[in-house]
Design an enzyme around this catalytic site. Structure first.
Site, PDB file in Angstrom:
ATOM      1  N   GLU A  96      59.549  52.369  40.165  1.00 26.57           N
ATOM      2  CA  GLU A  96      59.019  53.412  41.039  1.00 26.57           C
ATOM      3  C   GLU A  96      58.038  52.874  42.072  1.00 26.57           C
ATOM      4  OE1 GLU A  96      58.767  53.343  37.788  1.00 26.57           O
ATOM      5  OE2 GLU A  96      59.717  55.104  36.879  1.00 26.57           O
TER       6      GLU A  96
ATOM      7  N   ASP B 258      64.248  32.101  77.354  1.00 27.40           N
ATOM      8  CA  ASP B 258      64.376  31.973  75.901  1.00 27.40           C
ATOM      9  C   ASP B 258      64.825  33.276  75.239  1.00 27.40           C
ATOM     10  OD1 ASP B 258      63.512  29.258  75.634  1.00 27.40           O
ATOM     11  OD2 ASP B 258      61.461  29.919  76.019  1.00 27.40           O
TER      12      ASP B 258
ATOM     13  N   ASN C  56      64.322  47.623  28.366  1.00 28.96           N
ATOM     14  CA  ASN C  56      63.997  48.898  27.717  1.00 28.96           C
ATOM     15  C   ASN C  56      65.207  49.825  27.648  1.00 28.96           C
ATOM     16  OD1 ASN C  56      61.350  48.200  27.232  1.00 28.96           O
ATOM     17  ND2 ASN C  56      60.569  49.151  29.104  1.00 28.96           N
TER      18      ASN C  56
ATOM     19  N   ASN D  42      56.161  53.101  32.298  1.00 27.99           N
ATOM     20  CA  ASN D  42      56.448  52.428  33.574  1.00 27.99           C
ATOM     21  C   ASN D  42      55.268  52.548  34.539  1.00 27.99           C
ATOM     22  OD1 ASN D  42      58.959  51.617  32.739  1.00 27.99           O
ATOM     23  ND2 ASN D  42      60.049  53.301  33.736  1.00 27.99           N
TER      24      ASN D  42
ATOM     25  N   ASP E 123      61.522  24.504  71.882  1.00 28.99           N
ATOM     26  CA  ASP E 123      61.609  23.805  73.147  1.00 28.99           C
ATOM     27  C   ASP E 123      60.712  22.575  73.066  1.00 28.99           C
ATOM     28  OD1 ASP E 123      62.217  23.142  75.706  1.00 28.99           O
ATOM     29  OD2 ASP E 123      61.116  24.787  76.650  1.00 28.99           O
TER      30      ASP E 123
ATOM     31  N   ASP F 157      53.290  49.449  36.141  1.00 31.08           N
ATOM     32  CA  ASP F 157      53.300  49.282  37.589  1.00 31.08           C
ATOM     33  C   ASP F 157      51.888  49.215  38.156  1.00 31.08           C
ATOM     34  OD1 ASP F 157      56.023  49.169  37.753  1.00 31.08           O
ATOM     35  OD2 ASP F 157      56.292  51.303  38.149  1.00 31.08           O
TER      36      ASP F 157
ATOM     37  N   ASP G 190      58.747  30.836  74.926  1.00 29.76           N
ATOM     38  CA  ASP G 190      57.697  31.545  75.665  1.00 29.76           C
ATOM     39  C   ASP G 190      58.122  31.975  77.060  1.00 29.76           C
ATOM     40  OD1 ASP G 190      57.854  29.124  76.884  1.00 29.76           O
ATOM     41  OD2 ASP G 190      55.799  28.499  76.459  1.00 29.76           O
TER      42      ASP G 190
END
Length: 701
Positions: free
Chosen positions: A98, A433, A497, A522, A140, A526, A429
Site C-alpha cells: 500500500e 543537440d 504471508n 502491513n 560533446d 510499511d 547545451d
C-alpha cells in the site's frame, strides 16, 4: 551538408562582411528549423515507466490468481462464504504494498534534494531512476571534456623557435575595425599581454576579417616604430626590416599582415623567413611545412600561419599575395584538469563515455586519448551516411569517438544505442543537440545552455562539469537501491504471508488472521519502511547501474517469500498443538463452547501476528545488504529506530484495549520462547538462501 561553403543556414550569426543570397528553404524546411521536429516526436517511455508498468501487471496477475483461490479454499473449509469474500479482499490488500507510491515518492524526492545540493537539479523525479541506470553517456567535446576556452599554445618561427614578433604580427590582425570578437583573436590578445593595450604606434589603414570562405584575415597598418625579436638561438632579427620587405617613409613602416589556414596561406607565400633572412619558398619546403602542420593537427592543435609583406599607398587588402611566411600559431582547447579522472571513475562505475562531436577527427582523437576514451578508431559523419543501421550497431560496440557529426547523426547514434539495450544519457547545451537529447533516455544539460535545451533536459547541472554529473549518478543509484529495497522486501514478505494464508485456509477451520489484522500488519511494517530512503547503501552496490528489473523482483519474491512461509508453518504447528490449547483449555476440535473456540482463534491470530512482524523486520535487516548484517553493513539510525518502533507496537498491541477490540488476546509467556526460536532459525535460513542466491550471480537489490 553542413560542410557546404555555398550555403548559409538559418540561425547563423553574421559577424562581418556582406553577401547576396537566395532563400531556398524557410521554417521547418530549413536545417535549423527542422530541429524543432524533435519536439513533435513522442519521447520513448523511460526504463522507470516500463518497470513500474511491468511490476503493476505482475501484481495484478498474482492478485487475479490468489484472491479467487483463497476465497474458494476458505469458503469450502469454513462454510462461511461471506467471511470467505471478506478474506479474499484482505488477501488482495495484503498482496499489494500500500505504501509503494508514498515510499517511492519519498525516495525520489529525497534523492532530488540531495542531488540539488550537489549542483545537479532534477526536473522530473522519475529521471533519477533512469540516471542511476545509465550505462552509456554521450557527450560533446567542447566545453564538456575540454575547458571550452581556446588558448594560444605557441607562436613560432618557421625554424621552430618561439617568436614574439610572430605573435605581435598576429596581434595586428585583431585590430581590424568592426570585427566581432572570436576565440582565436581573444587567445592572441591574451598571449600578447599588456602590450596589447598599447596601440599608439599603430594605425590601421584597412583590413578584412577572417571568414569561412577566405579563411584568412588581412590588415594593413602603419607603424611609427617597430619591435624586433631575436630567435632563441641567437639568430638574426625577424622583423619587417630584416628581409620581410617593409615600405618605409621616415619613421613610419607600412606593412600588410595576413594570418589564416594552412591551405590558404601557403599558396600565397613566395618566400619564408628563416634564420633572419627571406628565402624562396620552394616546393620541397612547402611539402615539409604541410607535413609539419598536418602532424600538429594530428596531435590536436589548431594551426594558423602568419605572413607579411611591404605595401605602398596604392596597395589594397585584396593584394594579399607574394607574402613572406613568418611563422605559425598553435592553439589548444585543453581538456579539463579533472576530466580524465572523472571518466576513469565513470568506467569503474560501469558507464561507457562516448564522444559525439562536430569537430575534426584528429582533434577528437587527441582529446579522447588525453581524457581516457577509447580512440583506436574514429568514425566520421560521412562514414555514417554510408552505413546501414545494422552495420552501425556493430560499430557502436567497439567505437567510442565519432567526429564531424550533424545533429541528425547524433540522434541516430543515440537511438541505435538504445536499440542495442543500453540506457543512454546525452549531455548537450546547444540547439543542435536537441534531436539527440530527445532520442536519449536521460537528457542532461548545463544551466549555461540555450533556453530550448534547458527546457528539454531531465537533469540540469549548475556547473558544466562531469564530476558534478558523476556525483549525481552516484546519488541517483543510492536512491534506486533504497527504493528497490522496499519493493523487493515488501512484495516478498506479502507474498510469503499470502502463501501461508492459503495453505492455512486449506487445513484450518478458521481464518489464520482476520482481514483487519492483516491490513494492520502491513500498515505497521510499511511505517517502519518509511525510513528506508535514509538508509545506508554499500559502496560496492553503487559500482554498477541500478535498474528497475521486474524479473529480478519476481525471482526475489519466489526465493525469499516461501522461506517466510516455511517458518509460518512451523509457527502454525506450535500454536495449534501447544500454545493455543494451553490458553483455551484444549485443541480446537475438542472445544465445544463458542467462547473457548473464540479464545483459541484469538490466541492463534495474536501469536501469528506478533511472529509475522518479527520475521518481516528480521528479513528487512538480513536482506538490505549483501554483506554480513549488523557487522559488515549497518542500517541507518532512522531505519533502526522505525524498526524498533514497529516491533514494539506489534508486540505490545495485544496487551492494550485496542488489541482486544481488534480480536487479539494477551499472549502467554511461552509465545516469546517460540518467537526466539523462530527468529533465530529464520535468520540463519535467510542467510543461507541469500548465499545461494548470490552464488548464482543474482544481484540481491
Amino acid at each position: 551538408m553542413t560542410d557546404a561553403a555555398c550555403l548559409v543556414f538559418m540561425g547563423t550569426t553574421v559577424i562581418s562582411g556582406s553577401a547576396l543570397a537566395v532563400v531556398i528553404a524557410t521554417g521547418r524546411s530549413a536545417l535549423f528549423g527542422g530541429l524543432s521536429r524533435a519536439f513533435q516526436w513522442q519521447r520513448p517511455r523511460t526504463r522507470f515507466e516500463r518497470g513500474m508498468n511491468s511490476t503493476s501487471w505482475m501484481l495484478m496477475a498474482f492478485t487475479a490468481v490468489t484472491v479467487p483461490v483463497s476465497m474458494l479454499v476458505t469458503g469450502i473449509a469454513g462454510g462461511d462464504w461471506l467471511q470467505a469474500l471478506l478474506f479474499g479482499v484482505s488477501v488482495a490488500v495484503g498482496l499489494t504494498p500500500e505504501m509503494l507510491p508514498l515510499i517511492v515518492t519519498v525516495c525520489l524526492s529525497r534523492g532530488a534534494r540531495t542531488m540539488a545540493s550537489g549542483k545537479a537539479i532534477v526536473r522530473r523525479l522519475d529521471a533519477i531512476e533512469t540516471l542511476g541506470g545509465m550505462d552509456v553517456l554521450c557527450v560533446d567535446k567542447t566545453g564538456t571534456l575540454t575547458s571550452g576556452v581556446i588558448k594560444l599554445d605557441r607562436a613560432q618561427s618557421m625554424s621552430g623557435l618561439n617568436s614574439s614578433y610572430v605573435l605581435h604580427a598576429a596581434w595586428l590582425t585583431t585590430l581590424i575595425p568592426h570585427t566581432t570578437s572570436n576565440p582565436w583573436d581573444d587567445a592572441i590578445v591574451a598571449a600578447e599581454g599588456d602590450s596589447a593595450n598599447d596601440t599608439g604606434d599603430v594605425q590601421v589603414e584597412g583590413g578584412t576579417p577572417f571568414d569561412p570562405i577566405r579563411r584568412r584575415a588581412t590588415v594593413i597598418v602603419a607603424k611609427s616604430h617597430h619591435r624586433a625579436d631575436r630567435e632563441h638561438t641567437g639568430g638574426s632579427d625577424i622583423s619587417e626590416t630584416s628581409g620581410a620587405g617593409a615600405g618605409t617613409s621616415g619613421n613610419v613602416s607600412r606593412i600588410m599582415v595576413v594570418k589564416g589556414a594552412v591551405s590558404e596561406m601557403l599558396p600565397r607565400c613566395d618566400t619564408v623567413m628563416r634564420n633572419g633572412t627571406a628565402e624562396p619558398l620552394t616546393d620541397r619546403l612547402r611539402g615539409t611545412y604541410e607535413r609539419l602542420m598536418a602532424d600538429k593537427a594530428t596531435h590536436g592543435y589548431r594551426v594558423l600561419l602568419v605572413a607579411q609583406r611591404s605595401v605602398t599607398d596604392q596597395t589594397t587588402v585584396q593584394d594579399d599575395r607574394a607574402l613572406t611566411l613568418l611563422g605559425y600559431l598553435t592553439f589548444l582547447d585543453l581538456p579539463k584538469p579533472d576530466a580524465a579522472d572523472t571518466i576513469a571513475h565513470m568506467h569503474n562505475a560501469g558507464i561507457t563515455v562516448t564522444m559525439l562531436t562536430g569537430d575534426e577527427p584528429q582533434v577528437a582523437r587527441t582529446v579522447a586519448r588525453k581524457v581516457g576514451i577509447n580512440a583506436r578508431r574514429v568514425v566520421t559523419g560521412r562514414t555514417l551516411d554510408d552505413m546501414t543501421d545494422t552495420a552501425l550497431g556493430t560499430e557502436l560496440r567497439r567505437v567510442n569517438v565519432f567526429a564531424k557529426l550533424t545533429p541528425e547523426h547524433k540522434a541516430r547514434i543515440v537511438s541505435l544505442l538504445r536499440r542495442e539495450g543500453h540506457c543512454v544519457g546525452y549531455m548537450g547545451d546547444g540547439v543542435n543537440d536537441l534531436p539527440a537529447m530527445h532520442a536519449s533516455e536521460i537528457a542532461i544539460s548545463a544551466s549555461t545552455g540555450s533556453e530550448a535545451v534547458r527546457q528539454s533536459a531531465d537533469v540540469m547541472l549548475t556547473h558544466k562539469n562531469l564530476d558534478v554529473l558523476l556525483r549525481g549518478i552516484t546519488q541517483s543509484r543510492r536512491t534506486c537501491v533504497n527504493m528497490m529495497k522496499y519493493i523487493k522486501l515488501a512484495l516478498s514478505s506479502n507474498f510469503g504471508n499470502i502463501i501461508s494464508v492459503m495453505i492455512a485456509g486449506a487445513f484450518l477451520p478458521f481464518v489464520p488472521m482476520a482481514p483487519v489484522q492483516m491490513v494492520l500488519l502491513n500498515l505497521i511494517y510499511d511505517l517502519a519502511c518509511l525510513a528506508i530512503p535514509w538508509d545506508r547503501v554499500d559502496g560496492d552496490v553503487l559500482r554498477s547501474p541500478a535498474r528497475w528489473d521486474t524479473a529480478s523482483i519476481a525471482r526475489f519474491m519466489s526465493r525469499f517469500g516461501p522461506v517466510s512461509s516455511l517458518f509460518d508453518m512451523v509457527t502454525f504447528t506450535v500454536l495449534l498443538t501447544l500454545l493455543c490449547p494451553a490458553v483455551a483449555g484444549g485443541r480446537f476440535p475438542e472445544l465445544h463452547g463458542d467462547g473457548s473456540r473464540l479464545l483459541f482463534v484469538a490466541a492463534f491470530q495474536t501469536g501469528w501476528f506478533v511472529v509475522s512482524m518479527w520475521t518481516q523486520i528480521t528479513a528487512l535487516h538480513m536482506l538490505r545488504t549483501e554483506r554480513v548484517p549488523f557487522i559488515g553493513s549497518r542500517a541507518s539510525v532512522p531505519l533502526v529506530c522505525t524498526s524498533l518502533a514497529a516491533l514494539t507496537i506489534a508486540t505490545a498491541l495485544p496487551f492494550t484495549p485496542v488489541g482486544a477490540w481488534m480480536g487479539f488476546h494477551v499472549p502467554p509467556v511461552s509465545l516469546f520462547a517460540l518467537l526466539a526460536i523462530v527468529i533465530a532459525g529464520y535468520a540463519v535460513t535467510v542467510l543461507a538462501v541469500r548465499t545461494l542466491y548470490l552464488h548464482r550471480q543474482q544481484p540481491l537489490l
